[in-house]
Design a protein around this motif. Structure first.
Motif, PDB file in Angstrom:
ATOM      1  N   LEU A  29      58.478  29.927  -2.583  1.00 61.39           N
ATOM      2  CA  LEU A  29      59.384  29.573  -1.494  1.00 61.39           C
ATOM      3  C   LEU A  29      58.847  28.399  -0.677  1.00 61.39           C
ATOM      4  O   LEU A  29      59.619  27.544  -0.242  1.00 61.39           O
ATOM      5  N   TYR A  32      59.538  25.452  -2.765  1.00 65.18           N
ATOM      6  CA  TYR A  32      60.983  25.193  -2.785  1.00 65.18           C
ATOM      7  C   TYR A  32      61.435  24.503  -1.502  1.00 65.18           C
ATOM      8  O   TYR A  32      62.317  23.639  -1.523  1.00 65.18           O
ATOM      9  N   LYS A  33      60.836  24.860  -0.375  1.00 66.78           N
ATOM     10  CA  LYS A  33      61.262  24.319   0.910  1.00 66.78           C
ATOM     11  C   LYS A  33      60.873  22.851   1.093  1.00 66.78           C
ATOM     12  O   LYS A  33      61.405  22.189   1.992  1.00 66.78           O
ATOM     13  N   CYS A  34      59.958  22.361   0.282  1.00 64.97           N
ATOM     14  CA  CYS A  34      59.567  20.958   0.425  1.00 64.97           C
ATOM     15  C   CYS A  34      59.993  20.120  -0.773  1.00 64.97           C
ATOM     16  O   CYS A  34      59.406  19.082  -1.075  1.00 64.97           O
ATOM     17  N   ASN A  35      61.035  20.599  -1.460  1.00 69.61           N
ATOM     18  CA  ASN A  35      61.728  19.817  -2.472  1.00 69.61           C
ATOM     19  C   ASN A  35      60.814  19.104  -3.455  1.00 69.61           C
ATOM     20  O   ASN A  35      60.236  19.713  -4.346  1.00 69.61           O
ATOM     21  N   GLY A 133      61.396  20.270   8.898  1.00 66.11           N
ATOM     22  CA  GLY A 133      61.125  19.937   7.507  1.00 66.11           C
ATOM     23  C   GLY A 133      59.755  19.358   7.229  1.00 66.11           C
ATOM     24  O   GLY A 133      59.182  19.590   6.168  1.00 66.11           O
ATOM     25  N   SER A 381      71.635  25.982   7.976  1.00 68.90           N
ATOM     26  CA  SER A 381      71.244  25.850   6.577  1.00 68.90           C
ATOM     27  C   SER A 381      70.714  24.456   6.239  1.00 68.90           C
ATOM     28  O   SER A 381      69.904  24.303   5.318  1.00 68.90           O
ATOM     29  N   LEU A 384      66.706  24.287   6.528  1.00 66.43           N
ATOM     30  CA  LEU A 384      65.863  25.264   5.841  1.00 66.43           C
ATOM     31  C   LEU A 384      64.948  24.620   4.809  1.00 66.43           C
ATOM     32  O   LEU A 384      63.973  25.228   4.381  1.00 66.43           O
ATOM     33  N   ARG A 385      65.284  23.404   4.367  1.00 67.60           N
ATOM     34  CA  ARG A 385      64.451  22.695   3.406  1.00 67.60           C
ATOM     35  C   ARG A 385      64.203  21.277   3.901  1.00 67.60           C
ATOM     36  O   ARG A 385      65.008  20.715   4.646  1.00 67.60           O
ATOM     37  N   ARG A 386      63.102  20.726   3.477  1.00 70.91           N
ATOM     38  CA  ARG A 386      62.808  19.344   3.816  1.00 70.91           C
ATOM     39  C   ARG A 386      63.675  18.417   2.976  1.00 70.91           C
ATOM     40  O   ARG A 386      63.823  18.616   1.772  1.00 70.91           O
ATOM     41  N   SER A 387      64.260  17.426   3.607  1.00 73.62           N
ATOM     42  CA  SER A 387      65.027  16.446   2.848  1.00 73.62           C
ATOM     43  C   SER A 387      64.084  15.630   1.972  1.00 73.62           C
ATOM     44  O   SER A 387      62.902  15.459   2.289  1.00 73.62           O
TER      45      SER A 387
END
Length: 431
Positions: A29, A32-35, A133, A381, A384-387
């Motif tokens: 996770l 996943y959050k930092c693409n 992010g 939403s 929730l993740r870094r671009s």
């Protein structure tokens, strides 16, 4: 029978398989959050302009080179290890280390506090809250995760190590975190206050934590506290001898404190503010009062979360009062790292306030807290993740560095860059 004796058992994953599964889920996770941190590795800000720049061409780790007034020992060690390998691998090593360090810090915090708050609520509070992010996948910002582990081992009772060697390794780990970022200085103040409160509680023979406050000294680990104190002393010396070069903002103390916790903190925790300033102060007072005086939750749990809350309040407000321009903080994406500690601890406090002494009440608190975290996650939403970062063609710049000479390297975020290299040309290839 006291409330602490009637509590249903809690705990983090116990079997080796459960612990491994929990760690792998958290690791996935975080990644996943930092693409694209691992698929298209790029440097972020100080990763390049400070750690890579200072280590490039150096044989020894630059452990005693402060930045922003304090030491960053763990990122400096990562930069040193990365310097052993081809320069083209540096961003990948930095980012992979950031993902691994962040996930490890989360898991260790969950393991230390999981006997008081369900481990999955702890994990959700880290991974499902909206963020700006930049925290995830960047070596520069691993300190914001490591601070949780530092506080968890200093503010909550610590299980005695199985062997003296493990005890020494634990103290060493605490010291390394303590000399990574300024948090050990703030945390030392909170620990000192708890020790003073413990001394007072033993003498007046009254406290609202069911004996937990009076037992702080007996339940703690003096090796951990000593490592914290040594790290705080080192960071204080660094700050005194090499203070950061910046102008001091002139903000009124109390109005800025109110603005921080009635506007900035709600925006960064919930994505917006849905109460008036007075409403937020009343809500904080209610939660604080329940944490101090409610007997529905175990005293050790309430005391640990209150310690975290005090740590969070100071760690959040200290950098904000020094900022020249406070208006950008009215957006979730601006300087969100300053608010990560308080927004995570907020959900721990919510679970404790909602929980009771029975297994059913704890289950209901878990369901309700998870639902609230999920609601604010869904409504935010986009945060929730870094671009994805700009692909700045690191392989091209790495080949230039291998060729020798000085080179300007563009860095994420846009507008950042650093000049790296030496004036000596690369050696000619052997015939």
């Amino acid at each position: 029978m006291t409330a602490s004796h009637r509590l249903a058992p809690l705990g983090p994953p116990q079997t080796r398989k459960e612990r491994a599964s929990f760690f792998l889920i958290v690791l996935f996770l975080v990644a996943y959050k930092c693409n694209d941190a691992l698929s298209v590795p790029q440097f972020w800000a100080e990763d390049a302009t400070v750690f890579f720049h200072d280590q490039f061409g150096q044989t020894l780790p630059q452990l005693f080179t402060p930045y922003a007034g304090y030491l960053h020992t763990i990122p400096r060690l990562v930069a040193w290890v990365a310097s052993w390998l081809p320069v083209i691998k540096a961003p990948l090593i930095y980012n992979a280390s950031a993902v691994l360090l962040s996930a490890t810090a989360i898991v260790l915090t969950c393991r230390q506090l999981g006997k008081y708050i369900p481990a999955w609520i702890l994990a959700m509070s880290f991974l499902a809250v909206p963020t700006g992010g930049e925290l995830f996948g960047t070596l520069t910002n691993t300190q914001w995760f490591l601070q949780f582990t530092l506080a968890a081992y200093c503010l909550a009772p610590v299980r005695p190590p199985a062997t003296p060697l493990l005890g020494a390794l634990r103290a060493l780990g605490i010291f390394l975190i303590a000399v990574t970022g300024p948090f050990s200085v703030i945390l030392s103040i909170v620990v000192a206050a708890m020790l003073a409160g413990s001394w007072l509680a033993r003498r007046v023979r009254w406290e609202p934590f069911g004996g937990a406050l009076a037992n702080v000294v007996a339940a703690g680990d003096w090796r951990v506290w000593t490592a914290l104190a040594l790290g705080a002393a080192v960071q204080t010396c660094a700050l005194i001898t090499r203070p950061p070069i910046q102008s001091v903002a002139e903000h009124a103390l109390l109005p800025t404190l109110k603005l921080t916790f009635t506007h900035f903190v709600p925006i960064h925790t919930f994505g917006g503010t849905f109460l008036t300033g007075t409403g937020w102060l009343l809500l904080y007072t209610l939660v604080l009062g329940l944490l101090v005086f409610s007997r529905q939750a175990e005293g050790r749990a309430r005391l640990a979360v209150l310690g975290f809350a005090a740590f969070g309040v100071i760690a959040t407000f200290a950098p904000i009062i020094r900022q020249q321009n406070l208006l950008p903080m009215l957006e979730l994406s601006a300087a969100d790292r300053y608010f990560y500690l308080v927004k995570v601890v907020w959900w721990w406090a919510v679970w404790l306030v909602l929980s009771g002494t029975s297994r059913r009440s704890r289950r209901n608190a878990t369901v309700l807290t998870a639902a609230l975290i999920s609601i604010f996650a869904v409504t935010n939403s986009a945060h929730l993740r870094r671009s994805g970062l700009l692909d700045l063609s690191w392989p091209h710049h790495a080949h230039q560095l291998d060729a020798g000479g000085l080179h300007r390297i563009p860095v994420n975020p846009a507008g950042w860059s650093t000049t790296v290299g030496t004036n000596d040309p690369a050696p000619a290839p052997a015939p």
